[in-house]
Design a protein around this motif. Structure first.
Motif, short mmCIF file in Angstrom:
data_model
loop_
_atom_site.label_atom_id
_atom_site.label_comp_id
_atom_site.label_asym_id
_atom_site.label_seq_id
_atom_site.Cartn_x
_atom_site.Cartn_y
_atom_site.Cartn_z
N GLU A 19 64.66 -2.38 -67.25
CA GLU A 19 65.68 -2.29 -68.24
C GLU A 19 67.01 -2.78 -67.99
O GLU A 19 67.62 -2.49 -66.96
N LYS A 28 67.77 -1.99 -64.27
CA LYS A 28 67.24 -0.73 -63.71
C LYS A 28 65.79 -0.76 -63.49
O LYS A 28 64.93 -1.28 -64.58
N LEU A 30 62.28 0.71 -64.09
CA LEU A 30 61.70 1.85 -64.68
C LEU A 30 60.17 2.11 -64.05
O LEU A 30 59.70 3.42 -63.78
N SER A 31 59.64 1.14 -63.72
CA SER A 31 58.21 1.54 -62.89
C SER A 31 57.84 0.04 -62.16
O SER A 31 58.34 -1.10 -62.58
N ALA A 71 56.84 4.52 -66.54
CA ALA A 71 58.08 4.33 -67.24
C ALA A 71 58.30 5.15 -68.36
O ALA A 71 59.54 5.08 -69.10
N CYS A 73 56.77 4.58 -71.30
CA CYS A 73 57.31 3.67 -72.28
C CYS A 73 56.04 3.34 -73.12
O CYS A 73 54.82 3.46 -72.75
#
Ligand code: KG4
Ligand code: ZN
Length: 341
Positions: A19, A28, A30-31, A71, A73
């Motif tokens: 992100e 960043k 996230l995963s 994440a 998401c």
């Protein structure tokens, strides 16, 4: 902007989500999910393309699902999909490329095609301090050794590269001569820790050449000749094996550092970025830091965390974030021979 990155150029199947806000800030992570078929490939002493592609097919969907889950998401929160389009093994590349094209069409998301080699440098954009242009980038991986001058994200000058074997390939082939399993780079480095690098004289090919090119095949041949000229060398004692490993590592590291230093003396830069699997080598990392300190060069030195040196999808998504240029999914094609030159 949330980007799903997909990487399947060789024997790793990887998906990651990053992100980011804008070009001036770091992204960043996230995963970051990676499945590797290296254990299967090791049985054959190297990557068998058909095998690698079949493993990619088996793991691609679970790996993407894993990245979304890690994440937290949902597909609808993804803003774009990035995928490695080359270079690499065609069978492996196709799995990632076709999956990304399909997801882009089904989810109606922009698709960004990423050069795997360029992406390796973006692992350093995931560290605490984002790099400062202009910088010299040294990519040392299993298939490539390239030196570049980066003026901006999509503005770089190719300075030179290997004329034959890559640095990682040299590590792997020498490791094999020492009886280590594939991929031997990290194992050779581990063996070298206990060795004396001055016990053997190993050539440093092209170290004094007035260009930024490299050559490592002669180094590998010299090691092969040395071992065949001294039957029993590797059996005599453990220490001779460790000494030889240390001498090989020292030779490869010295060539990589000398050429990079020569590039920073030629071009005014703020930073050096090391990238690729060989950047995980501790000797290389330490020597670089020591030399820059002893020469009192005010140049930042950036090297990715160990898990982001070797192939991963975090670098693919990050590269796409800073080089955001969507393409028509129907036109994207895998290119096994893509280069930076
Ligand atoms: O970047 P990478 O994961 O794959 C390619 O794109 O080629 O690099 C893999 C290479 C292999 O040759 C491996 O032996 C080498 O990186 N490598 C190392 C170390 N860890 C990985 N070489 C030397 N020392 C290490 N610690
Ligand atoms: Zn790579």
């Amino acid at each position: 902007m949330i980007i799903l990155g997909i990487e399947t150029s060789c024997d790793e199947t990887a998906a990651a989500i990053v992100e980011g806000k804008n070009n001036q800030s770091r992204v960043k992570l996230l995963s970051n999910v990676i499945a590797s078929s290296i254990d299967i490939q090791a049985k054959y002493g190297g990557v068998v393309p058909e095998q690698a592609a079949r493993q990619q097919l088996k793991t691609i969907i679970p790996v993407i699902k894993g990245a979304l889950q890690e994440a937290r998401c949902k597909p609808k929160s993804i803003d774009a999909i990035a995928v490695t389009c080359g270079p690499g093994l065609i069978g492996s590349l196709l799995v990632g490329v076709e999956t990304a094209k399909t997801l882009s069409l089904v989810w109606n998301k922009p698709l960004i095609s990423v050069n795997h080699l360029l992406a390796h440098f973006y692992a350093s954009w995931l560290t605490d301090r984002i790099p400062l242009f202009p910088y010299i980038g040294l990519l040392a991986s299993g298939g490539h050794t390239d030196l570049l001058l980066f003026k901006n994200h999509n503005q770089y000058q190719y300075l030179g590269g290997t004329r034959d074997d890559a640095a990682g390939e040299c590590f792997d082939k020498c490791a094999r001569l020492l009886g280590l399993s594939y991929p031997g780079g990290a194992q050779l480095a581990q063996l070298a820790e206990k060795g004396d690098s001055t016990a053997f004289e190993i050539p440093r090919p092209m170290i004094g050449s007035k260009n930024f090119d490299f050559s490592f095949s002669g180094l590998k041949t010299a090691v092969s000749n040395l071992i065949s000229s001294q039957p029993g060398l590797l059996l005599e004692s453990g220490s001779q094996r460790a000494n030889l490993a240390a001498a090989i590592e020292a030779a490869i590291v010295e060539v990589l550092i000398t050429k990079t230093l020569s590039a920073i003396q030629t071009y005014q830069v703020n930073q050096i970025i090391l990238a690729g699997g060989v950047a995980a080598n501790q000797k290389l990392r330490q020597q670089f830091k020591l030399i820059l300190k002893s020469c009192q060069l005010k140049i930042n030195f950036s090297v990715p965390p160990l898990n982001l040196c070797t192939d991963n999808a975090a670098m693919i998504a990050t590269c796409a974030f800073y080089n955001f240029k969507p393409i028509n999914p129907l036109l994207l094609q895998a290119n096994p021979n893509l280069s930076l030159a």
